[in-house]
Every structure is written in C-alpha cells, then in structure tokens.
Motif scaffolding. Structure first.
Motif, mmCIF file in Angstrom:
data_model
loop_
_atom_site.group_PDB
_atom_site.id
_atom_site.type_symbol
_atom_site.label_atom_id
_atom_site.label_comp_id
_atom_site.label_asym_id
_atom_site.label_seq_id
_atom_site.Cartn_x
_atom_site.Cartn_y
_atom_site.Cartn_z
ATOM 1 N N ALA A 1 7.887 -1.406 -9.122
ATOM 2 C CA ALA A 1 7.616 -0.925 -7.332
ATOM 3 C C ALA A 1 6.859 -2.040 -6.276
ATOM 4 C CB ALA A 1 6.915 0.228 -7.698
ATOM 5 N N LEU A 2 6.179 -2.957 -6.993
ATOM 6 C CA LEU A 2 4.861 -3.741 -6.223
ATOM 7 C C LEU A 2 5.970 -5.238 -6.021
ATOM 8 C CD1 LEU A 2 1.686 -3.316 -7.217
ATOM 9 C CD2 LEU A 2 3.258 -2.900 -5.114
ATOM 10 N N LEU B 1 4.194 9.895 -9.513
ATOM 11 C CA LEU B 1 3.887 10.120 -11.103
ATOM 12 C C LEU B 1 3.315 11.596 -11.204
ATOM 13 C CD1 LEU B 1 2.798 6.429 -12.126
ATOM 14 C CD2 LEU B 1 4.741 7.963 -13.034
ATOM 15 N N GLN B 2 2.389 11.691 -10.467
ATOM 16 C CA GLN B 2 1.467 13.917 -10.661
ATOM 17 C C GLN B 2 2.914 14.173 -10.290
ATOM 18 O OE1 GLN B 2 -1.715 14.330 -10.857
ATOM 19 N NE2 GLN B 2 -2.313 12.031 -10.845
ATOM 20 N N SER C 1 0.686 -1.228 0.135
ATOM 21 C CA SER C 1 -0.269 0.044 -0.371
ATOM 22 C C SER C 1 1.182 1.205 -0.081
ATOM 23 C CB SER C 1 -0.923 0.430 1.250
ATOM 24 O OG SER C 1 -1.680 -0.695 1.226
ATOM 25 N N VAL C 2 1.957 1.108 0.341
ATOM 26 C CA VAL C 2 3.071 2.765 1.444
ATOM 27 C C VAL C 2 3.624 2.553 -0.541
ATOM 28 C CG1 VAL C 2 4.760 3.221 1.750
ATOM 29 C CG2 VAL C 2 2.602 2.742 3.166
ATOM 30 N N SER C 3 4.241 1.513 -0.845
ATOM 31 C CA SER C 3 5.295 1.832 -2.115
ATOM 32 C C SER C 3 3.717 2.138 -3.302
ATOM 33 C CB SER C 3 4.719 0.232 -2.591
ATOM 34 O OG SER C 3 5.885 -0.054 -3.939
ATOM 35 N N ILE C 4 2.581 1.579 -3.994
ATOM 36 C CA ILE C 4 2.150 2.119 -4.798
ATOM 37 C C ILE C 4 1.693 3.850 -4.399
ATOM 38 C CG2 ILE C 4 -0.077 2.321 -5.520
ATOM 39 C CD1 ILE C 4 0.799 0.280 -6.587
ATOM 40 N N GLN C 5 1.365 4.384 -3.238
ATOM 41 C CA GLN C 5 1.146 5.313 -2.902
ATOM 42 C C GLN C 5 2.701 6.165 -2.902
ATOM 43 O OE1 GLN C 5 0.598 5.461 1.470
ATOM 44 N NE2 GLN C 5 -1.772 5.189 1.954
ATOM 45 N N ALA D 1 9.752 0.269 1.400
ATOM 46 C CA ALA D 1 8.265 0.533 0.072
ATOM 47 C C ALA D 1 8.126 1.928 -0.552
ATOM 48 C CB ALA D 1 6.899 0.338 0.530
ATOM 49 N N ALA D 2 8.859 2.978 0.175
ATOM 50 C CA ALA D 2 8.762 3.820 0.468
ATOM 51 C C ALA D 2 9.563 4.880 -0.730
ATOM 52 C CB ALA D 2 7.728 5.607 1.718
#
Length: 331
Positions: free
Chosen positions: A310-311, A221-222, A211-215, A284-285
C-alpha cells in the motif's frame, strides 16, 4: 488468520464449541406463576440472566429478563412479557462474531440458534472477558508489526540472519517504490528545476498520503479478523473509504495550499499542492482499504503484505498526480 488466545480459544472457532447447552427455557404458554414453579422444581444450571421462551418444537420466540419475570403479575403469560424478537447468534458464527455481538449490543448473554431458529445453547459474557483482554493485547502488538512487514513472532528471533530473512523480502516493495519515485522525479526534472518550491513540498505531500494509507490498512485489517469479505462488501467499503479519503484530502490540502500561498505567494504552486494532496490522499485511502480485502478474498494473508504494498503504490500514484498537475500548470 487464526488468532489463538492464551486459553486456547481461536477467533475462527465455531461459537457452538464454546456455548452452554444448558440454558433456562420457558414454554410460551406458561403463566408467570407456572414458570416460577417450574423453575423452583428444576433449577437451571449456572447463573441465570435471561429466560428463553420457546414453542413446542424448541424454536426461540423471545427473551424474558429475570427481573421482568419476578415483577410480573402471576397470571400474566410468558408470551406477553417476553422481548420479541430476540437478538440471536447463528450457529454458523465464529468466536470473533460472538465478541462483536457483546460489544455491539452490550448484553450479558446471547442465545445460539440454528437455521430453523431452534435454541441450541447460550453464549455467556464471562466466557470471553479474559480472552478478549488477552486478544486485545496480542492483536494490537501483532498488527503494529505486520503493517510494516514484520510478524511479531519473527521479530523475537534471536538470530540476526533469521531476522534478516523474515524482514527483508517485504522491504523489497519499499525499495522498488523508492527507486520508482526517483525515476518519476527524473521524468519531471524540468518542472522541479523551473519551480524549486515544488520539491520543497514533496515530503509533506507523501507523508500525508502515506499516513492515510496506513490508517486505511489498519482499519481494514481490524475488520477482517476472522472474516471472508465478499465482492459486494469490498465495493461498498471502497466507496465509503474513498469518500472519507476525499474529505481528508481536501481538508489537508487546504491547510498546506494556504500555507504555501502565504509563504511563497505563488498561486500555481498552491493549486498544484491542493490537487496533488487531495488526489493522493483519496487514492491512498482507497488502496489502503483495497489491498487487505483483495488479499483476504484471494485466500492470502493480508497482515504482512498489505502495509508495504500500500505504501509503495501510494507513493507512486501521489507523485504521479502531483507532477502531472505541475507540468500542466507550469507548461
């Protein structure tokens, strides 16, 4: 990545392509009375929000809001009432950069200047409101799909085989990650058989890190839309994201470890969870911020590749830390 709006505006376009070259200029030596007389004699085109004060060489010196000019004493010099320094958009900026200026400073218009601070034109907020709303809808949808390895355009394919061709290659990263996770579990089979509770918490350990990785990937990306990162900027971002991940990891790990302690009463399991989750979430971050920035720095498209890679990396490193800590604690 070039993102185009429904009106044909590209976020990577130079802002000079979309500015108004006709803007309200006022020489710095004029008084308020002289400025008002000059404005009546030669009314500026379009809606006027700010008057831009320039010197003899057309270099921007400051900005005078319309209300301030109208309310000032007639003998007061324009140079005395102007706001200095003015917030300017450089001529090298993109449309995306200009949008950030509107969001950050909340002004209705910005002057565009060259390297010598000469006034080239004005960017007005009305030029961007429709495009920004359209971009917000498009990019939110596109990023959502790209984080899982799918382009929005590809997801709308009518052919089943075409959809398979577009989506399967990036699933290989997840497949490889899953296989490696199984191999890792096999290496630490003795620990898992010895303390079954370790296996019970594997899903939550991985879920928190993922979850933190995807965040982190999503936020990176933004920030990367229309931008090329530098090595210094990447390093600085990794420092900030690593600190954030550490705080998130400690907070999450404390909750899970406390639950395990109350439920099982095994302090070694609780300590293993605390260390594994803290380390996994921190990694992950960092990896979630690193991969998109490195791909963009290498002139590669980060949108589709970042999420799956990343995942997979997060799963591998989190399990490795979790199992190594377990082996040490239960040796």
């Amino acid at each position: 990545m070039a993102t185009e709006t429904s009106l044909g505006m590209d976020l990577d376009d130079p802002v000079t392509q979309h500015m108004r070259t006709e803007c309200a200029r006022l020489p710095v030596h004029l008084t308020a009375a002289e400025a008002l007389a000059a404005i009546r004699e030669n009314p500026p085109a379009g809606r006027v929000v700010y008057f831009y004060v320039v010197d003899e060489e057309d270099r921007l010196l400051g900005v005078v809001p319309t209300r301030r000019l109208l309310m000032s004493a007639l003998d007061r010099k324009v140079g005395e009432m102007m706001i200095h320094p003015a917030t300017c958009i450089p001529s090298t900026a993109t449309v995306f950069d200009a949008c950030e200026f509107f969001i950050l400073y909340r002004l209705l218009a910005f002057p565009v200047v060259d390297a010598e601070n000469r006034l080239l034109g004005v960017v007005d907020v009305e030029l961007y409101t429709d495009e920004l709303a359209d971009l917000d809808r498009r990019e939110a949808s596109d990023d959502l799909f790209q984080l899982i390895g799918v382009k929005l355009q590809a997801s709308q394919q009518e052919s089943s085989f075409a959809g398979f061709q577009n989506r399967f290659p990036w699933l290989i990263a997840n497949i490889a990650g899953g296989i490696m996770a199984a191999v890792l579990s096999g290496f630490f089979q003795a620990e898992l058989e010895k303390v079954v509770a370790l296996a019970l918490f594997i899903p939550v350990v991985l879920a928190l890190a993922e979850s933190v990785s995807i965040q982190s990937v999503s936020l990176s990306l933004q920030r990367l839309h229309g931008r090329q990162p530098t090595l210094e900027a990447i390093f600085r971002k990794l420092q900030v994201e690593g600190g954030t991940g550490l705080f998130l990891g400690i907070a999450s790990a404390a909750c899970i470890a406390a639950t395990a302690m109350v439920w099982l009463g095994q302090w070694k399991v609780a300590l293993c969870l605390f260390g594994g989750i803290s380390g996994g979430v921190t990694f992950a971050a960092v990896i979630g911020a690193l991969i998109p920035n490195v791909l963009r720095y290498l002139q590669r498209e980060p949108q589709v590749a970042s999420g799956p890679i990343a995942l997979a990396a997060t799963d591998m490193m989190t399990l490795t830390m979790y199992f190594l800590l377990a082996r040490w604690l239960f040796a």
